[in-house]
Design a protein around this motif. Structure first.
Motif, PDB file in Angstrom:
ATOM      1  N   LYS A  93     -26.433 -34.042  27.992  1.00 52.69           N
ATOM      2  CA  LYS A  93     -25.216 -33.562  27.328  1.00 52.69           C
ATOM      3  C   LYS A  93     -24.066 -33.460  28.328  1.00 52.69           C
ATOM      4  O   LYS A  93     -22.924 -33.768  27.997  1.00 52.69           O
ATOM      5  CB  LYS A  93     -25.477 -32.193  26.668  1.00 52.69           C
ATOM      6  CG  LYS A  93     -26.328 -32.263  25.418  1.00 52.69           C
ATOM      7  CD  LYS A  93     -26.199 -31.017  24.561  1.00 52.69           C
ATOM      8  CE  LYS A  93     -26.956 -29.860  25.104  1.00 52.69           C
ATOM      9  NZ  LYS A  93     -26.960 -28.693  24.168  1.00 52.69           N
ATOM     10  N   TYR A  94     -24.395 -33.044  29.538  1.00 54.88           N
ATOM     11  CA  TYR A  94     -23.351 -32.912  30.565  1.00 54.88           C
ATOM     12  C   TYR A  94     -22.770 -34.278  30.918  1.00 54.88           C
ATOM     13  O   TYR A  94     -21.556 -34.400  31.136  1.00 54.88           O
ATOM     14  CB  TYR A  94     -23.920 -32.230  31.807  1.00 54.88           C
ATOM     15  CG  TYR A  94     -22.866 -31.780  32.783  1.00 54.88           C
ATOM     16  CD1 TYR A  94     -22.158 -30.597  32.583  1.00 54.88           C
ATOM     17  CD2 TYR A  94     -22.548 -32.548  33.904  1.00 54.88           C
ATOM     18  CE1 TYR A  94     -21.173 -30.180  33.469  1.00 54.88           C
ATOM     19  CE2 TYR A  94     -21.558 -32.136  34.793  1.00 54.88           C
ATOM     20  CZ  TYR A  94     -20.886 -30.965  34.571  1.00 54.88           C
ATOM     21  OH  TYR A  94     -19.899 -30.563  35.443  1.00 54.88           O
ATOM     22  N   MET A  95     -23.600 -35.296  30.952  1.00 60.94           N
ATOM     23  CA  MET A  95     -23.113 -36.650  31.225  1.00 60.94           C
ATOM     24  C   MET A  95     -22.166 -37.114  30.121  1.00 60.94           C
ATOM     25  O   MET A  95     -21.112 -37.699  30.394  1.00 60.94           O
ATOM     26  CB  MET A  95     -24.287 -37.626  31.357  1.00 60.94           C
ATOM     27  CG  MET A  95     -25.085 -37.475  32.633  1.00 60.94           C
ATOM     28  SD  MET A  95     -26.368 -38.740  32.806  1.00 60.94           S
ATOM     29  CE  MET A  95     -25.380 -40.166  33.211  1.00 60.94           C
ATOM     30  N   ARG A  96     -22.525 -36.844  28.877  1.00 56.23           N
ATOM     31  CA  ARG A  96     -21.662 -37.239  27.759  1.00 56.23           C
ATOM     32  C   ARG A  96     -20.357 -36.444  27.787  1.00 56.23           C
ATOM     33  O   ARG A  96     -19.282 -36.979  27.481  1.00 56.23           O
ATOM     34  CB  ARG A  96     -22.393 -37.041  26.419  1.00 56.23           C
ATOM     35  CG  ARG A  96     -23.608 -37.948  26.229  1.00 56.23           C
ATOM     36  CD  ARG A  96     -24.032 -38.014  24.768  1.00 56.23           C
ATOM     37  NE  ARG A  96     -24.468 -36.724  24.266  1.00 56.23           N
ATOM     38  CZ  ARG A  96     -25.703 -36.252  24.352  1.00 56.23           C
ATOM     39  NH1 ARG A  96     -26.641 -36.965  24.969  1.00 56.23           N
ATOM     40  NH2 ARG A  96     -26.033 -35.077  23.856  1.00 56.23           N
ATOM     41  N   TYR A  97     -20.458 -35.175  28.153  1.00 51.06           N
ATOM     42  CA  TYR A  97     -19.263 -34.336  28.264  1.00 51.06           C
ATOM     43  C   TYR A  97     -18.310 -34.893  29.319  1.00 51.06           C
ATOM     44  O   TYR A  97     -17.098 -34.990  29.096  1.00 51.06           O
ATOM     45  CB  TYR A  97     -19.674 -32.908  28.611  1.00 51.06           C
ATOM     46  CG  TYR A  97     -18.568 -32.050  29.186  1.00 51.06           C
ATOM     47  CD1 TYR A  97     -17.573 -31.535  28.356  1.00 51.06           C
ATOM     48  CD2 TYR A  97     -18.516 -31.761  30.551  1.00 51.06           C
ATOM     49  CE1 TYR A  97     -16.548 -30.756  28.880  1.00 51.06           C
ATOM     50  CE2 TYR A  97     -17.491 -30.983  31.080  1.00 51.06           C
ATOM     51  CZ  TYR A  97     -16.515 -30.480  30.242  1.00 51.06           C
ATOM     52  OH  TYR A  97     -15.501 -29.716  30.760  1.00 51.06           O
ATOM     53  N   LYS A  98     -18.842 -35.278  30.478  1.00 46.38           N
ATOM     54  CA  LYS A  98     -18.003 -35.813  31.549  1.00 46.38           C
ATOM     55  C   LYS A  98     -17.327 -37.111  31.121  1.00 46.38           C
ATOM     56  O   LYS A  98     -16.169 -37.371  31.477  1.00 46.38           O
ATOM     57  CB  LYS A  98     -18.848 -36.052  32.802  1.00 46.38           C
ATOM     58  CG  LYS A  98     -19.356 -34.785  33.459  1.00 46.38           C
ATOM     59  CD  LYS A  98     -18.250 -34.006  34.156  1.00 46.38           C
ATOM     60  CE  LYS A  98     -17.803 -34.670  35.435  1.00 46.38           C
ATOM     61  NZ  LYS A  98     -16.871 -33.829  36.209  1.00 46.38           N
ATOM     62  N   ALA A  99     -18.037 -37.937  30.364  1.00 47.70           N
ATOM     63  CA  ALA A  99     -17.448 -39.182  29.874  1.00 47.70           C
ATOM     64  C   ALA A  99     -16.287 -38.885  28.927  1.00 47.70           C
ATOM     65  O   ALA A  99     -15.243 -39.536  28.979  1.00 47.70           O
ATOM     66  CB  ALA A  99     -18.515 -40.023  29.182  1.00 47.70           C
ATOM     67  N   ALA A 100     -16.478 -37.893  28.059  1.00 49.16           N
ATOM     68  CA  ALA A 100     -15.406 -37.515  27.125  1.00 49.16           C
ATOM     69  C   ALA A 100     -14.223 -36.916  27.877  1.00 49.16           C
ATOM     70  O   ALA A 100     -13.059 -37.169  27.551  1.00 49.16           O
ATOM     71  CB  ALA A 100     -15.942 -36.521  26.099  1.00 49.16           C
ATOM     72  N   LEU A 101     -14.515 -36.140  28.895  1.00 54.34           N
ATOM     73  CA  LEU A 101     -13.465 -35.502  29.685  1.00 54.34           C
ATOM     74  C   LEU A 101     -12.605 -36.541  30.402  1.00 54.34           C
ATOM     75  O   LEU A 101     -11.397 -36.366  30.553  1.00 54.34           O
ATOM     76  CB  LEU A 101     -14.109 -34.565  30.713  1.00 54.34           C
ATOM     77  CG  LEU A 101     -13.278 -33.370  31.199  1.00 54.34           C
ATOM     78  CD1 LEU A 101     -12.913 -32.454  30.035  1.00 54.34           C
ATOM     79  CD2 LEU A 101     -14.049 -32.606  32.265  1.00 54.34           C
ATOM     80  N   ALA A 102     -13.241 -37.633  30.821  1.00 49.77           N
ATOM     81  CA  ALA A 102     -12.519 -38.678  31.547  1.00 49.77           C
ATOM     82  C   ALA A 102     -11.458 -39.348  30.675  1.00 49.77           C
ATOM     83  O   ALA A 102     -10.511 -39.949  31.188  1.00 49.77           O
ATOM     84  CB  ALA A 102     -13.496 -39.717  32.080  1.00 49.77           C
ATOM     85  N   ASN A 103     -11.613 -39.251  29.352  1.00 46.89           N
ATOM     86  CA  ASN A 103     -10.666 -39.889  28.431  1.00 46.89           C
ATOM     87  C   ASN A 103      -9.483 -38.995  28.074  1.00 46.89           C
ATOM     88  O   ASN A 103      -8.584 -39.416  27.352  1.00 46.89           O
ATOM     89  CB  ASN A 103     -11.396 -40.307  27.143  1.00 46.89           C
ATOM     90  CG  ASN A 103     -12.405 -41.417  27.393  1.00 46.89           C
ATOM     91  OD1 ASN A 103     -12.173 -42.295  28.221  1.00 46.89           O
ATOM     92  ND2 ASN A 103     -13.527 -41.370  26.689  1.00 46.89           N
TER      93      ASN A 103
END
Length: 290
Positions: A93-103
């Motif tokens: 979940k943290y990996m997906r969160y970081k990907a969303a944050l990058a956008n």
């Protein structure tokens, strides 16, 4: 007969323990190549908190894909005692969160813009994490960010420096001693970073006011060492480019020449860092300095 049975049981127990030790040794003795990206070799996996560990593994995403990062994290996690193992689902979940944050797009530097960014970050956190997980991973960070915004609002509305100090001190007094210290440390680090663009004398005066004379002297020495290292790296990269572009060498000869160039310039504990800098340099220049 009874004694023979006891001996057999003892042998069986020893065998099980031996196998368990061997299995544990296999996990704990996993080579660095199975746990770390090339640029992370020679560093220690950060386990100060579960988020710090997540960040350590995710920091290699610019070099390797998500599957490899996930496998590295799994191997590391499996070698930990059961009581210390991290939640794999939380890592995903943290990996997906970081990907969303990058956008996320930052629209400006005004208080309104920064507040909107803060709210967007909170919303993204809620998309991926439960309230408990959000508080565990981001509670202090979110509060410190909100405090920074509150400070900007008070600065903008206060009629005098005295009024600002009174209102701001009132906000800080509502925090626990731990959070007060965290906010102070974060503020000092930000202020120190802001001194990097100053002229040398003004920089020294500003740093001395922030952290004192002794710490400022240590920062000066650190700056000098960093600048000397940067100059050495740049000179090395130029010489390395000449070798790479020398068509009289075959690939094996190029690598041997580069190793011979690198060896007297850098300590063995710096080699992983130099290799990472080489990759970054090659990506930025397309692998060709011509």
């Amino acid at each position: 007969m009874r004694r023979l049975l006891e001996v057999k049981v003892l042998i069986a127990v020893i065998s099980v323990v031996t196998m368990a030790i061997a299995a544990w040794s296999t996990l704990t003795d996993a080579p660095a190549s199975l746990l770390q990206a090339p640029s992370q070799r020679g560093t220690v996996i950060d386990h100060a908190s579960e988020r710090d560990t997540f960040e350590y593994f995710i920091s290699a995403l610019d070099q390797e894909n998500k599957t490899i990062i996930t496998q590295r994290f799994e191997r590391y996690n499996q070698q930990l005692p059961n009581s210390e193992q991290l939640e794999f689902e939380l890592f995903e979940k943290y990996m997906r969160y970081k990907a969303a944050l990058a956008n996320l797009e930052r629209s400006g530097e005004s208080t309104t813009d920064l507040h909107a960014l803060h709210e967007q970050m909170l919303l993204i956190q809620k998309q991926f994490f439960t309230d408990t997980e959000q508080e565990r991973l981001f509670g202090e960070e979110n509060l410190l960010r909100q405090l920074a915004l509150t400070k900007k609002v008070i600065q903008a509305s206060a009629q005098s420096g005295e009024e600002f100090q009174q209102r701001w001190q009132s906000e800080l007094e509502q925090l626990s001693p731990k959070l007060q210290k965290s906010f102070y440390n974060a503020s000092v680090l930000t202020a120190l970073n802001d001194t990097n663009s100053m002229e040398e004398q003004n920089q020294f005066i500003a740093r001395e006011a922030l952290v004192g004379s002794e710490a400022t002297q240590r920062l000066v020495i650190l700056d000098e060492k960093r600048a000397a290292f940067d100059r050495q790296v740049q000179s090395y990269l130029v010489a390395r480019a000449d070798i790479l572009n020398n068509e009289s060498f075959d690939e094996n000869e190029r690598q041997l020449e580069i190793q011979a160039l690198r060896k007297p310039l850098f300590d063995s504990n710096q080699l992983r860092r130099i290799e990472a800098l080489e990759r970054i340099h090659d990506q930025q220049t397309g692998g060709n300095d011509n």
